[in-house]
Write a protein that holds these residues in place. Structure first.
Motif, PDB file in Angstrom:
ATOM      1  N   PHE A 131       0.848  -1.186   0.000  1.00  0.00           N
ATOM      2  CA  PHE A 131       0.000   0.000   0.000  1.00  0.00           C
ATOM      3  C   PHE A 131       0.884   1.237   0.000  1.00  0.00           C
ATOM      4  O   PHE A 131       1.886   1.295   0.727  1.00  0.00           O
ATOM      5  N   PRO A 132       0.526   2.250  -0.805  1.00  0.00           N
ATOM      6  CA  PRO A 132       1.388   3.436  -0.895  1.00  0.00           C
ATOM      7  C   PRO A 132       1.364   4.308   0.349  1.00  0.00           C
ATOM      8  O   PRO A 132       2.289   5.092   0.555  1.00  0.00           O
ATOM      9  N   ASP A 133       0.321   4.187   1.191  1.00  0.00           N
ATOM     10  CA  ASP A 133       0.239   5.100   2.334  1.00  0.00           C
ATOM     11  C   ASP A 133       1.255   4.759   3.430  1.00  0.00           C
ATOM     12  O   ASP A 133       1.841   5.645   4.039  1.00  0.00           O
ATOM     13  N   ASP A 134       1.482   3.472   3.688  1.00  0.00           N
ATOM     14  CA  ASP A 134       2.416   3.111   4.756  1.00  0.00           C
ATOM     15  C   ASP A 134       3.378   1.980   4.394  1.00  0.00           C
ATOM     16  O   ASP A 134       4.174   1.547   5.227  1.00  0.00           O
ATOM     17  N   GLY A 135       3.290   1.502   3.143  1.00  0.00           N
ATOM     18  CA  GLY A 135       4.207   0.466   2.711  1.00  0.00           C
ATOM     19  C   GLY A 135       3.895  -0.927   3.212  1.00  0.00           C
ATOM     20  O   GLY A 135       4.675  -1.861   2.994  1.00  0.00           O
ATOM     21  N   SER A 136       2.746  -1.088   3.878  1.00  0.00           N
ATOM     22  CA  SER A 136       2.373  -2.414   4.365  1.00  0.00           C
ATOM     23  C   SER A 136       1.943  -3.299   3.205  1.00  0.00           C
ATOM     24  O   SER A 136       1.564  -2.819   2.138  1.00  0.00           O
ATOM     25  N   LEU A 137       2.013  -4.606   3.408  1.00  0.00           N
ATOM     26  CA  LEU A 137       1.733  -5.551   2.343  1.00  0.00           C
ATOM     27  C   LEU A 137       0.249  -5.658   2.036  1.00  0.00           C
ATOM     28  O   LEU A 137      -0.591  -5.679   2.942  1.00  0.00           O
ATOM     29  N   THR A 138      -0.080  -5.733   0.764  1.00  0.00           N
ATOM     30  CA  THR A 138      -1.448  -6.035   0.341  1.00  0.00           C
ATOM     31  C   THR A 138      -1.683  -7.538   0.492  1.00  0.00           C
ATOM     32  O   THR A 138      -0.775  -8.301   0.839  1.00  0.00           O
ATOM     33  N   ASP A 139      -2.906  -7.987   0.179  1.00  0.00           N
ATOM     34  CA  ASP A 139      -3.184  -9.427   0.213  1.00  0.00           C
ATOM     35  C   ASP A 139      -2.234 -10.177  -0.722  1.00  0.00           C
ATOM     36  O   ASP A 139      -1.700 -11.236  -0.374  1.00  0.00           O
ATOM     37  N   PHE A 140      -2.021  -9.619  -1.914  1.00  0.00           N
ATOM     38  CA  PHE A 140      -1.127 -10.280  -2.853  1.00  0.00           C
ATOM     39  C   PHE A 140       0.313 -10.223  -2.371  1.00  0.00           C
ATOM     40  O   PHE A 140       1.080 -11.188  -2.545  1.00  0.00           O
ATOM     41  N   GLY A 141       0.690  -9.108  -1.748  1.00  0.00           N
ATOM     42  CA  GLY A 141       2.038  -9.000  -1.194  1.00  0.00           C
ATOM     43  C   GLY A 141       2.303 -10.067  -0.150  1.00  0.00           C
ATOM     44  O   GLY A 141       3.385 -10.677  -0.108  1.00  0.00           O
ATOM     45  N   LYS A 142       1.322 -10.310   0.711  1.00  0.00           N
ATOM     46  CA  LYS A 142       1.459 -11.357   1.730  1.00  0.00           C
ATOM     47  C   LYS A 142       1.533 -12.738   1.067  1.00  0.00           C
ATOM     48  O   LYS A 142       2.352 -13.583   1.459  1.00  0.00           O
ATOM     49  N   TYR A 143       0.670 -12.955   0.082  1.00  0.00           N
ATOM     50  CA  TYR A 143       0.636 -14.235  -0.625  1.00  0.00           C
ATOM     51  C   TYR A 143       1.990 -14.518  -1.273  1.00  0.00           C
ATOM     52  O   TYR A 143       2.549 -15.620  -1.147  1.00  0.00           O
ATOM     53  N   PHE A 144       2.547 -13.503  -1.925  1.00  0.00           N
ATOM     54  CA  PHE A 144       3.828 -13.669  -2.611  1.00  0.00           C
ATOM     55  C   PHE A 144       4.957 -13.891  -1.609  1.00  0.00           C
ATOM     56  O   PHE A 144       5.794 -14.797  -1.781  1.00  0.00           O
ATOM     57  N   THR A 145       5.003 -13.098  -0.539  1.00  0.00           N
ATOM     58  CA  THR A 145       6.079 -13.200   0.449  1.00  0.00           C
ATOM     59  C   THR A 145       6.087 -14.566   1.125  1.00  0.00           C
ATOM     60  O   THR A 145       7.148 -15.174   1.332  1.00  0.00           O
ATOM     61  N   GLU A 146       4.890 -15.067   1.470  1.00  0.00           N
ATOM     62  CA  GLU A 146       4.790 -16.358   2.153  1.00  0.00           C
ATOM     63  C   GLU A 146       5.232 -17.523   1.261  1.00  0.00           C
ATOM     64  O   GLU A 146       5.604 -18.586   1.760  1.00  0.00           O
ATOM     65  N   ARG A 147       5.216 -17.327  -0.057  1.00  0.00           N
ATOM     66  CA  ARG A 147       5.545 -18.400  -0.996  1.00  0.00           C
ATOM     67  C   ARG A 147       6.804 -18.106  -1.804  1.00  0.00           C
ATOM     68  O   ARG A 147       7.071 -18.756  -2.808  1.00  0.00           O
TER      69      ARG A 147
END
Length: 468
Positions: free
Chosen positions: A146-162
């Motif tokens: 997310f551009p506001d705070d740099g936290s992971l989106t749902d897809f960001g979490k999905y990608f990072t976990e895999r």
């Protein structure tokens, strides 16, 4: 996907996630389809080394790209020339040529042939989740932060976990109906896509279309036996399980999302839009469709609200499936828990007595069906008649009535096949018990003349109050 099915869904297809861009009322979205190269940004044409003069007529690009356009809400509203600002390198684009200007019009034979080739090509394209890594070809297609705070989106979490096994997880881009496309029948034997609709019910008794098996995901990735679909803004659109043969099996869930990018969506989004159970490719058990409250028009009052009352809105629909077909009673519920309608089906056809329970005054209307057609004696309030195989058979008696209508789906909800009509239900009340006009029918055909209470006689079109 065969060519017949492709052509059946052409008016509805294409992947789209509409995106609000903060200048000049522009919209940006991801798309996989075939577009004229004249719509591609000149810098992109140079980067891709496109040669427009390669073909005698127009040149078309088949691939996946980011599109920006002006206009109001709705697909390409007010702007017939969207601008492709980015052509993605996966899948690798293909060019198709046309000999004449006929290719500029959807439906031309040359256009259809090219489009068939394009769709077949896109269907055969696949890649691994690893291509979304930083520096790879697809890194910025789906938002990972997310551009506001740099936290992971749902897809960001999905990608990072895999991340450690991303190269072994297959993904593909998806084209599908646009959000404001006409809503037809749900996937069925006729190969047409769109909506769960209660077709064949006289207008005004129930909303004609209130449940949709939508899928607006732009990319879907398969981890084990679970497909997960994501929008370009990074939110999960759906989660679906499959069996070893790749057929839907188990629970499928779709979520209602705010497609704007790169904004973070509000708490009113992300709720379940529909859920269904599958058994080896067929729907089995109760499917539930929920009202998408996030697109209600909170800024306007309905007729009921303007009189100081409280609306009863459709909240969810329960549809029973057996072996992939609707079998049993479809139940419609209001947001206050009231049962609004009971609609019996057998093998996808209306069968038995439909009961509509009106809000506020708690009165009911019942009508009878057999094999999907009106059958037997039916009282619609404004007229009474006997039906046989869907046609009036016997005496039809009409009354003068006062009609009460309710918004069963919120004013601004994008549901129903006829805007301004299908979201309302109406109940007719007789003004006294005197007959207004009547006539005798056989197999749907008028026998003799229509008679009026004031003694005037004539054809079905006669106005009893104004015989001239």
């Amino acid at each position: 996907m065969n060519n017949i099915l492709i052509k059946a869904i052409l008016p509805l297809c294409l992947a789209v996630s509409t995106v609000a861009v903060a200048q000049d009322n522009q919209f940006q979205y991801f798309d996989c389809w075939m577009e004229n190269i004249n719509r591609i940004d000149l810098g992109e044409q140079i980067r891709m080394k496109i040669e427009p003069k390669k073909f005698a007529g127009s040149t078309w690009l088949c691939g996946c790209y980011t599109v920006r356009e002006k206009g109001g809400f709705g697909w390409r509203e007010g702007d017939g020339s969207p601008k492709i600002i980015k052509v993605w390198d996966e899948p690798k684009f293909e060019l198709y040529g046309c000999r004449s200007k006929s290719c500029e019009t959807n439906g031309s034979g040359e256009f259809d042939n090219n489009l068939d080739q394009c769709v077949n090509y896109l269907n055969g394209s696949a890649f691994s989740l690893a291509l979304f890594a930083e520096g790879e070809k697809l890194n910025k297609v789906i938002a990972q932060k997310f551009p506001d705070d740099g936290s992971l989106t749902d897809f960001g979490k999905y990608f990072t976990e895999r991340l450690s096994r991303a190269a072994s997880i297959p993904c593909f881009f998806q084209y599908h109906e646009r959000p404001d496309a006409p809503k037809l029948a749900d996937w069925g034997e006729n190969g047409v896509k769109g909506v769960f609709s209660i077709s064949g019910v006289p207008h005004g008794l129930v909303p004609d279309a209130i449940g949709r098996f939508t899928d607006y995901s732009d990319v879907r990735c398969k981890d084990g036996n679970v497909w997960t679909g994501f929008l370009t803004n990074g939110y999960v659109e759906n989660v679906m399980s499959v069996d070893t043969a790749g057929r839907f099996h188990g629970t499928a869930t779709n979520y209602g999302n705010d497609p704007r990018y790169p904004d973070r969506q509000g708490p009113e989004y992300g709720k379940v839009l529909w859920s269904a159970e599958y058994r080896h490719g067929n729907r089995e058990g109760i499917a539930k469709f929920y009202r998408y409250g996030a697109i209600d028009n909170a800024g306007k009052e309905s007729d009921v609200q303007s009189r100081g009352g409280k609306d009863y809105y459709f909240k969810h629909l329960e549809v029973p499936y057996r072996s992939g077909k609707i079998n049993g009673t479809v139940n419609m519920f209001s947001d206050k828990g009231m049962l609004m309608a009971k609609i019996p089906f057998r093998n996808n056809s209306l069968e038995g007595r439909i009961t509509i329970l009106y809000p506020f005054d708690k009165k009911t209307t019942s009508i009878n069906y057999k094999n999907g057609q009106l059958n037997g004696p039916n009282d619609f309030g404004y007229f009474f008649s006997n039906y046989r195989n869907g046609k009036v058979d016997g005496k039809k008696i009409e009354f003068k009535v006062t009609e009460k209508c309710y918004d069963w789906i919120p004013l601004n909800a994008i549901d129903g096949t006829e805007q301004g009509r299908s979201n309302r239900i109406c109940r007719a009340e007789m003004q006294g018990k005197q007959k207004y006009r009547w006539g005798t029918y056989k197999n749907g055909e008028l026998q003799g003349l229509v008679e009026c209470a004031n003694g005037v006689q004539g054809t079905e079109e006669i106005d009893c109050d104004h015989p001239y």
